[in-house]
Motif scaffolding. Structure first.
Motif, PDB file in Angstrom:
ATOM      1  N   UNK A   1     -58.198  28.823  66.040  1.00 48.89           N
ATOM      2  CA  UNK A   1     -57.336  29.961  65.738  1.00 48.89           C
ATOM      3  C   UNK A   1     -55.957  29.544  65.231  1.00 48.89           C
ATOM      4  N   UNK A   2     -55.572  28.299  65.455  1.00 49.22           N
ATOM      5  CA  UNK A   2     -54.216  27.853  65.129  1.00 49.22           C
ATOM      6  C   UNK A   2     -53.818  28.113  63.676  1.00 49.22           C
ATOM      7  N   UNK A   3     -54.643  27.828  62.688  1.00 51.72           N
ATOM      8  CA  UNK A   3     -54.216  28.092  61.302  1.00 51.72           C
ATOM      9  C   UNK A   3     -53.933  29.580  61.036  1.00 51.72           C
ATOM     10  N   UNK A   4     -54.784  30.466  61.529  1.00 47.50           N
ATOM     11  CA  UNK A   4     -54.589  31.902  61.295  1.00 47.50           C
ATOM     12  C   UNK A   4     -53.354  32.414  62.030  1.00 47.50           C
ATOM     13  N   UNK A   5     -53.111  31.916  63.239  1.00 47.89           N
ATOM     14  CA  UNK A   5     -51.914  32.311  63.990  1.00 47.89           C
ATOM     15  C   UNK A   5     -50.666  31.869  63.229  1.00 47.89           C
ATOM     16  N   UNK A   6     -50.662  30.624  62.783  1.00 47.82           N
ATOM     17  CA  UNK A   6     -49.501  30.094  62.058  1.00 47.82           C
ATOM     18  C   UNK A   6     -49.243  30.890  60.777  1.00 47.82           C
ATOM     19  N   UNK A   7     -50.295  31.220  60.051  1.00 49.07           N
ATOM     20  CA  UNK A   7     -50.134  31.974  58.806  1.00 49.07           C
ATOM     21  C   UNK A   7     -49.610  33.387  59.066  1.00 49.07           C
ATOM     22  N   UNK A   8     -50.134  34.031  60.112  1.00 49.58           N
ATOM     23  CA  UNK A   8     -49.654  35.375  60.431  1.00 49.58           C
ATOM     24  C   UNK A   8     -48.202  35.323  60.898  1.00 49.58           C
ATOM     25  N   UNK A   9     -47.838  34.284  61.631  1.00 51.23           N
ATOM     26  CA  UNK A   9     -46.442  34.129  62.034  1.00 51.23           C
ATOM     27  C   UNK A   9     -45.552  33.992  60.802  1.00 51.23           C
TER      28      UNK A   9
ATOM     29  N   UNK B   1     -40.781  35.747  57.957  1.00 49.77           N
ATOM     30  CA  UNK B   1     -40.454  36.060  56.563  1.00 49.77           C
ATOM     31  C   UNK B   1     -38.948  35.892  56.341  1.00 49.77           C
ATOM     32  N   UNK B   2     -38.607  35.242  55.242  1.00 46.41           N
ATOM     33  CA  UNK B   2     -37.202  35.022  54.908  1.00 46.41           C
ATOM     34  C   UNK B   2     -36.550  33.866  55.636  1.00 46.41           C
ATOM     35  N   UNK B   3     -37.311  33.167  56.463  1.00 48.08           N
ATOM     36  CA  UNK B   3     -36.805  32.031  57.244  1.00 48.08           C
ATOM     37  C   UNK B   3     -37.665  30.810  56.960  1.00 48.08           C
ATOM     38  N   UNK B   4     -37.177  29.633  57.291  1.00 56.37           N
ATOM     39  CA  UNK B   4     -38.050  28.457  57.199  1.00 56.37           C
ATOM     40  C   UNK B   4     -39.240  28.617  58.157  1.00 56.37           C
ATOM     41  N   UNK B   5     -40.386  28.126  57.747  1.00 57.44           N
ATOM     42  CA  UNK B   5     -41.610  28.249  58.550  1.00 57.44           C
ATOM     43  C   UNK B   5     -41.562  27.221  59.669  1.00 57.44           C
ATOM     44  N   UNK B   6     -41.394  27.677  60.907  1.00 59.80           N
ATOM     45  CA  UNK B   6     -41.300  26.799  62.073  1.00 59.80           C
ATOM     46  C   UNK B   6     -42.552  26.799  62.939  1.00 59.80           C
ATOM     47  N   UNK B   7     -43.242  27.942  62.978  1.00 59.49           N
ATOM     48  CA  UNK B   7     -44.435  28.035  63.821  1.00 59.49           C
ATOM     49  C   UNK B   7     -45.664  27.608  63.000  1.00 59.49           C
ATOM     50  N   UNK B   8     -45.708  26.331  62.718  1.00 60.25           N
ATOM     51  CA  UNK B   8     -46.791  25.748  61.928  1.00 60.25           C
ATOM     52  C   UNK B   8     -48.051  25.604  62.783  1.00 60.25           C
TER      53      UNK B   8
ATOM     54  N   UNK C   1     -43.644  34.424  70.696  1.00 59.78           N
ATOM     55  CA  UNK C   1     -44.079  34.892  69.388  1.00 59.78           C
ATOM     56  C   UNK C   1     -45.096  35.999  69.604  1.00 59.78           C
ATOM     57  N   UNK C   2     -45.013  37.039  68.766  1.00 63.04           N
ATOM     58  CA  UNK C   2     -45.884  38.207  68.916  1.00 63.04           C
ATOM     59  C   UNK C   2     -46.023  38.836  67.543  1.00 63.04           C
TER      60      UNK C   2
ATOM     61  N   UNK D   1     -27.895  37.491  70.525  1.00 60.71           N
ATOM     62  CA  UNK D   1     -27.649  36.084  70.196  1.00 60.71           C
ATOM     63  C   UNK D   1     -27.297  36.004  68.719  1.00 60.71           C
ATOM     64  N   UNK D   2     -26.007  35.941  68.403  1.00 60.50           N
ATOM     65  CA  UNK D   2     -25.592  35.870  66.994  1.00 60.50           C
ATOM     66  C   UNK D   2     -26.177  34.641  66.293  1.00 60.50           C
ATOM     67  N   UNK D   3     -26.710  34.868  65.095  1.00 63.90           N
ATOM     68  CA  UNK D   3     -27.239  33.773  64.289  1.00 63.90           C
ATOM     69  C   UNK D   3     -28.484  33.102  64.835  1.00 63.90           C
ATOM     70  N   UNK D   4     -29.158  33.724  65.777  1.00 63.84           N
ATOM     71  CA  UNK D   4     -30.320  33.137  66.449  1.00 63.84           C
ATOM     72  C   UNK D   4     -31.391  32.679  65.457  1.00 63.84           C
ATOM     73  N   UNK D   5     -31.624  33.458  64.440  1.00 65.77           N
ATOM     74  CA  UNK D   5     -32.672  33.142  63.469  1.00 65.77           C
ATOM     75  C   UNK D   5     -32.088  32.336  62.317  1.00 65.77           C
ATOM     76  N   UNK D   6     -32.004  31.024  62.533  1.00 62.71           N
ATOM     77  CA  UNK D   6     -31.560  30.079  61.512  1.00 62.71           C
ATOM     78  C   UNK D   6     -30.188  30.427  60.944  1.00 62.71           C
ATOM     79  N   UNK D   7     -29.367  31.108  61.716  1.00 57.61           N
ATOM     80  CA  UNK D   7     -28.056  31.513  61.245  1.00 57.61           C
ATOM     81  C   UNK D   7     -28.088  32.681  60.271  1.00 57.61           C
TER      82      UNK D   7
END
Length: 155
Positions: free
Chosen positions: A14-22, A28-35, A76-77, A134-140
């Motif tokens: 399931x890991x590839x599908x979870x990572x892609x959905x994340x 979206x709009x952020x660097x992909x961290x949940x690989x 993550x959800x 949390x200001x800037x929590x998502x990659x600033x």
């Protein structure tokens, strides 16, 4: 809760599908961290539940929740856009809460994007309260809102 969705612990496959959905639904709009590799580490981690929801064999949603002594953290959800507002998110959240209560967890916490009104509303409908930011929590790039749900005292 009886549901039309099959909710089970994730498997390595399931890991590839979870990572892609994340990537598509959460990051979206952020660097992909949940690989795939990071998701796989969570699947193998004894203190983390990685749960998937399927219908007809297709992965439609997932959740990752890490357990501490008396608190759990939803890391993550996500639910596929085509299946939102159909009870799938509520079923996943119910599964997590029931599991946490059995484990003696007193509260569940999580972060949501400050600008994600739909997510914030979803969690509020399910008993979460906003407990800070949390200001800037998502990659600033974006602030986070911290949410908390008290599950109650241990029996």
């Amino acid at each position: 809760m009886i549901t039309a969705y099959d909710i089970t612990l994730a498997q390595a496959a399931d890991a590839p599908a979870i990572a892609e959905l994340s990537r598509d639904a959460v990051e979206y709009g952020l660097p992909w961290r949940w690989t795939q590799a990071r998701v796989m580490r969570c699947i193998r981690d004894a203190s983390t539940n990685v749960v998937v929801a399927r219908h007809g064999g297709s992965l439609l949603g997932f959740a990752l929740m890490k357990y501490g002594d008396d608190e759990a953290h939803i890391l993550l959800f996500a639910v596929r856009a085509t299946h939102r507002r159909a009870g799938l998110g509520a079923a996943l959240l119910s599964w997590l809460e029931a599991t946490a209560e059995v484990a003696g967890i007193l509260r569940i916490r999580l972060e949501a994007r400050a600008g994600n009104a739909a997510a914030r509303s979803f969690y509020r409908r399910h008993g979460f309260v906003e407990s800070g930011s949390s200001p800037g929590y998502y990659e600033g790039a974006e602030d986070a809102v911290r949410l908390l749900k008290e599950l109650g005292p241990r029996p």
